[in-house]
Design a protein around this motif. Structure first.
Motif, PDB file in Angstrom:
ATOM      1  N   TYR A   6       0.779  -1.190  -0.014  1.00  0.00           N
ATOM      2  CA  TYR A   6      -0.164  -0.099  -0.135  1.00  0.00           C
ATOM      3  C   TYR A   6       0.831   1.511   0.064  1.00  0.00           C
ATOM      4  N   LYS A  12      -0.121   6.056  -0.116  1.00  0.00           N
ATOM      5  CA  LYS A  12      -0.836   6.726  -0.199  1.00  0.00           C
ATOM      6  C   LYS A  12      -0.356   7.991  -1.137  1.00  0.00           C
ATOM      7  N   LYS A  48      -4.797  12.857  -4.673  1.00  0.00           N
ATOM      8  CA  LYS A  48      -5.639  12.489  -5.646  1.00  0.00           C
ATOM      9  C   LYS A  48      -5.795  13.454  -6.758  1.00  0.00           C
ATOM     10  N   THR A  84      -1.461  10.272  -9.966  1.00  0.00           N
ATOM     11  CA  THR A  84      -2.631   9.674  -9.475  1.00  0.00           C
ATOM     12  C   THR A  84      -3.305   9.575 -10.745  1.00  0.00           C
ATOM     13  N   LEU A 142      -5.106   6.203 -12.059  1.00  0.00           N
ATOM     14  CA  LEU A 142      -6.595   5.806 -12.380  1.00  0.00           C
ATOM     15  C   LEU A 142      -7.101   5.493 -13.638  1.00  0.00           C
ATOM     16  N   PRO A 165      -4.367   1.483 -14.760  1.00  0.00           N
ATOM     17  CA  PRO A 165      -3.629   1.059 -13.566  1.00  0.00           C
ATOM     18  C   PRO A 165      -2.809  -0.056 -13.548  1.00  0.00           C
ATOM     19  N   ALA A 180      -2.904  -1.070  -9.914  1.00  0.00           N
ATOM     20  CA  ALA A 180      -3.149  -0.135  -8.878  1.00  0.00           C
ATOM     21  C   ALA A 180      -4.572  -0.104  -8.629  1.00  0.00           C
ATOM     22  N   ASN A 201      -7.552   1.638  -6.335  1.00  0.00           N
ATOM     23  CA  ASN A 201      -7.762   2.627  -5.314  1.00  0.00           C
ATOM     24  C   ASN A 201      -8.954   2.476  -4.165  1.00  0.00           C
ATOM     25  N   HIS A 202      -8.348   2.433  -3.123  1.00  0.00           N
ATOM     26  CA  HIS A 202      -9.279   2.365  -2.085  1.00  0.00           C
ATOM     27  C   HIS A 202      -9.918   3.307  -1.233  1.00  0.00           C
ATOM     28  N   ILE A 231      -5.599   9.662  -0.975  1.00  0.00           N
ATOM     29  CA  ILE A 231      -6.167   8.462  -1.104  1.00  0.00           C
ATOM     30  C   ILE A 231      -5.098   7.378  -1.101  1.00  0.00           C
ATOM     31  N   ILE A 284      -3.763   3.562  -2.337  1.00  0.00           N
ATOM     32  CA  ILE A 284      -3.606   2.780  -3.453  1.00  0.00           C
ATOM     33  C   ILE A 284      -2.988   1.434  -2.810  1.00  0.00           C
TER      34      ILE A 284
END
Length: 151
Positions: free
Chosen positions: A45, A47, A50, A55, A59, A62, A77, A79-80, A113, A115
């Protein structure tokens, strides 16, 4: 080589935290940058804001690669959502524990965010006790692993 043993070897080499080089691309433009990773429950993980260009790449495309020393991972990747979400609390706590300065300097505001890099293929370069080089190639989707001597 047995798949679960190879995966254990991979995550043992990574430990609990690493600065890892993350490669991503969009529209034939490839970028690599370091990210502060947390390795937890055999997952990777990090961060990111965004609003950062990386990023946008993650997005829209990925497919990523991430590496540290002799471990290179090709994956996706995932996104959580915002780091501050209750379901991501585990990450906040681990990030504060392992990356205190970064945790303090870059607060988990409304733009951070979480990841996860979901491995698809892993390549480990290593040496045995006699300094003979070898690779461990792990196909995560097919749950196979192969140890190859490197001459």
């Amino acid at each position: 080589m047995e798949f679960s043993l190879a995966m254990e070897q991979c995550f043992h080499k990574l430990g609990k935290k690493k600065i890892m080089a993350l490669g991503s691309s969009l529209d034939d433009k490839v970028s690599v940058r370091n990210v502060s990773c947390i390795i937890h429950d055999k997952k990777i993980y990090f961060k990111t804001d965004k609003n950062f260009p990386k990023t946008k790449q993650l997005l829209e495309n990925p497919n990523v690669a991430i590496c540290h020393w002799g471990v290179q991972i090709e994956g996706v990747a995932l996104n959580h959502g915002l780091v501050v979400l209750e379901e991501n609390k585990f990450f906040q706590e681990l990030y504060e524990q392992h990356w205190k300065n970064s945790y303090t300097a870059y607060p988990h505001e409304k733009t951070e965010i979480l990841i996860e890099v979901v491995p698809q293929f892993i390549e480990i370069w290593d040496q045995d006790e006699n300094n003979h080089g070898f690779q461990v190639l792990i196909d995560v989707g097919n749950k196979t692993a192969e140890k190859c001597l490197y001459d």
